[in-house]
Each structure stands twice: as C-alpha cells, then as structure tokens.
Design an enzyme around this catalytic site. Structure first.
Site, PDB file in Angstrom:
ATOM      1  N   HIS A   6      40.153  33.442  42.123  1.00  0.00           N
ATOM      2  CA  HIS A   6      40.304  32.942  40.749  1.00  0.00           C
ATOM      3  C   HIS A   6      40.004  31.448  40.637  1.00  0.00           C
ATOM      4  CE1 HIS A   6      41.847  36.774  39.597  1.00  0.00           C
ATOM      5  NE2 HIS A   6      42.952  36.663  40.304  1.00  0.00           N
ATOM      6  N   CYS A   7      39.781  30.788  41.758  1.00  0.00           N
ATOM      7  CA  CYS A   7      39.543  29.350  41.725  1.00  0.00           C
ATOM      8  C   CYS A   7      38.049  29.053  41.744  1.00  0.00           C
ATOM      9  CB  CYS A   7      40.209  28.680  42.920  1.00  0.00           C
ATOM     10  SG  CYS A   7      40.131  26.871  42.846  1.00  0.00           S
TER      11      CYS A   7
END
Length: 367
Positions: free
Chosen positions: A154-155
């Site tokens: 998700h980064c």
C-alpha cells in the site's frame, strides 16, 4: 529507457550494503529478529500479528528446514537506499509520530516521542524493506528467494497507509533495474486480499512492469487511480472459496506470464485471504493457500523465471503456521531448496559465520 541510459544509471548508483556476495551455502531465505514489532503491547492494538515473522522462522526450524546458520540475515535499508524510490519530503514526514500512527493504524503512537517510534516501529519495517531488496538480488542469483517479511504493497513513493510505511516492492524492482545487468522487465503477482495500490501508483507509467492483482473488490483501499496500472485485474467477491479462487490463480498467473515474459517475478503472497480473516473477507482454507503458492512457484520455475516471494498481509495468529507449511510444501515439491550442499566440518563453519550478523562486513560488498 535506452540501454545506454540504463548502463549510466547502474554506474551512478549510490553505495549500498544491501547487495553483495552471499555464500552458496546460505539458503535464499531472508530474515532478521528485528522484523518483529514489540513495544509495551501497542502492537496488539492493530489486528496484524506483529510477531508472525519470527513464528514462521520458529516453525521452519522445528521442521529442520532451516537453522540460524543457513539463512540470510536482513540488513536495515538506509535513507540513501530508501531515496531510490521515496521522496525526501515523505521520509521527513515519518519523523512525525502522528503520521506514523496514521499509516500503521495504531493511534496511541501519536503520543510517543518520535525517536521511540523510529526505533520500535519504523526500524523493523526498514529492516524488512532491506530484506526485500536483498531477496531481489538473491532471486536473480539463485532462481528463487523468500523474504519472510515485507510486502508493503500500500506504500508508494510519497504516501504510506494500511500498515505500509516503505515501498519495498517498488524498491526491490528499482534496485534490480538500476544495478543488475539483464533485468529490465518485472511482473508483480499480487495475491494479497487487498489491492496493491502502492506499487501500482509507482509503476503507473512504467511499461517495464506488468502487474497482476487479484483482490476483494469491496475492501480497502479501493484506489481507482492506481487500478489503471493493473494489466491483469481479477476482482473477487465476498467469501470466495478455494475452488473458484485456485482456478483463477492458475488461469491468470499463467496468462500473465504468457503475455509478457519478465526477467523477475515479485510474488506478494498475503495470507489475509484465509477464511475468518477480519480484514480480507475471503474464505480460503489453509490448504488453499499452500496450493496457491505452489501454483505460482511452479509457473515461475517451469519457465525458468526468478521469483521473489514476500509475505505481506495476514491478520490471524494461525497465518504463521500456514506460511511455514507453504514454504515446506514448496521444498517438498522440489520448487525451492539448497542448490549447493556443504558437508560437515570447516566449510560448514565458514557458512555459519558468513550467514550470521556477526560477519555482516565480510558477507556484503558495497556497490
């Protein structure tokens, strides 16, 4: 990027301790005890089992597949390493406890001094990130590698979220593109229950990276902008079970690898697809997860494509046992294993010393 530009990029790369010569007696399994997050019980405020990585290693030792002597010890990614992908502004934002509390979804962190947050939360995540980068090079050298942690999908370069503070998948691929001759195309097979919007945002306009993402369509993050980067998108419904799931894994992973032959596969093997997971919303059995990993590794090995596996999400206490069982199954199926076996005696002792943290300087050559 032209071949000339690619070579110039390789020559101008910063010095790092994450790439170097690893003895063939070390299995390409990367881990460090610092992966595990323990601090005054605060880690229990998130459903993520923040000690699952150590439990995986414990189970693999119990089954005598690994020892402390024959796995590769991860090293923490430095700021220079992280700047290969991340912006300086984003890394500076992580010096605010409120930002880290939001990314990790552990609200009480905002009340702690940032030096404690750095030491107890971000350092473990930076060490896992270093492990993923190291495992990328190992996968190319050995044909396969597993980082027992990582998978912070998700980064992206300038934004964290969903317990993901560093873009380890993007970093591993960018390091390979910049530093390893012959690596110019990558395929990400993301089978975590959640959409991998971080690496998707990072590679949105990069034709060198093919992304297959199979996820529960109804849950976090629902990032429509990032979905534009997905070349093979498989959206699942609530409660999807083994039969349908495994059929889709095989069909679409084979299809992805037939469509574009990459130089490296990054496999995000989240176990939050497990039935009963509080965040994943799918209904896959432990046996289904083991079979899923086997399908992906078999597809890679049959084609002779190096594969890097990261463990990503998984929010139940029993996921550590399932990850260990899956790795053991891969070994039993002949899909992973020691390519070079050393006998007892002095050579075994040398291997022991070189795979341990006590000799990091002799094991790694800065690039």
């Amino acid at each position: 990027m032209s071949h000339k530009e690619d070579n110039e990029g390789k020559r101008s790369s910063h010095r790092t301790e994450l790439y170097g010569s690893i003895p063939p007696t070390c299995l390409p399994i990367v881990y460090h005890p610092d992966y595990n997050i323990t601090f005054m019980g605060l880690e229990k405020l998130h459903p993520f089992d923040a000690g699952k990585w150590g439990k995986v290693i414990h189970f693999l030792k119990e089954e005598q597949f690994i020892t402390d002597r024959n796995i590769v010890e991860a090293r923490e990614a430095t700021e220079e390493d992280l700047l290969v992908v991340h912006t300086k502004r984003y890394l500076n934002r992580l010096k605010w406890s409120l930002v880290v509390a939001t990314i990790t979804e552990i609200p009480p962190l905002l009340f702690l001094p940032n030096f404690l947050v750095q030491r107890k939360v971000l350092r473990p995540l930076r060490t896992q990130t270093g492990g993923t980068i190291m495992a990328g090079k190992l996968a190319v050298d050995r044909g396969w590698a597993i980082n027992v942690g990582g998978g912070f999908h998700h980064c992206s370069s300038d934004r964290g979220g969903g317990f993901c503070a560093y873009a380890d998948i993007t970093l591993a691929i960018k390091f390979l593109f910049e530093r390893v001759e012959g690596i110019s195309r990558a395929t990400i097979i993301d089978l975590d229950a959640h959409q991998g919007n971080g690496h998707e945002r990072d590679f949105l306009d990069d034709g060198r990276v093919f992304i297959m993402d199979m996820y529960n369509r109804y849950i976090y993050p629902g990032d429509g902008y990032a979905k534009r980067a997905i070349k093979k998108k498989v959206e699942l419904d609530w409660g999807t079970e083994d039969s349908e799931y495994l059929q889709k894994v095989e069909l679409h992973s084979e299809g992805a690898l037939n469509e574009v032959r990459p130089d490296i596969i990054v496999y995000n093997a989240g176990t939050d697809i497990l039935d009963g997971d509080p965040l994943g919303g799918l209904s896959i059995s432990p046996q289904g997860i083991v079979k899923r990993d086997e399908i992906v590794f078999r597809a890679a090995r049959q084609r002779g494509i190096p594969i890097l596996m990261v463990t990503s999400g998984g929010y139940q206490k029993k996921t550590a046992r399932i990850i260990a069982d899956s790795i053991l199954n891969l070994q039993q199926q002949g899909l992973i294993g020691a390519e070079v076996l050393e006998g007892e005696g002095s050579s075994s002792l040398v291997s022991s010393m070189m795979c341990s943290s006590g000799s990091a300087g002799s094991r790694f050559t800065a690039v």
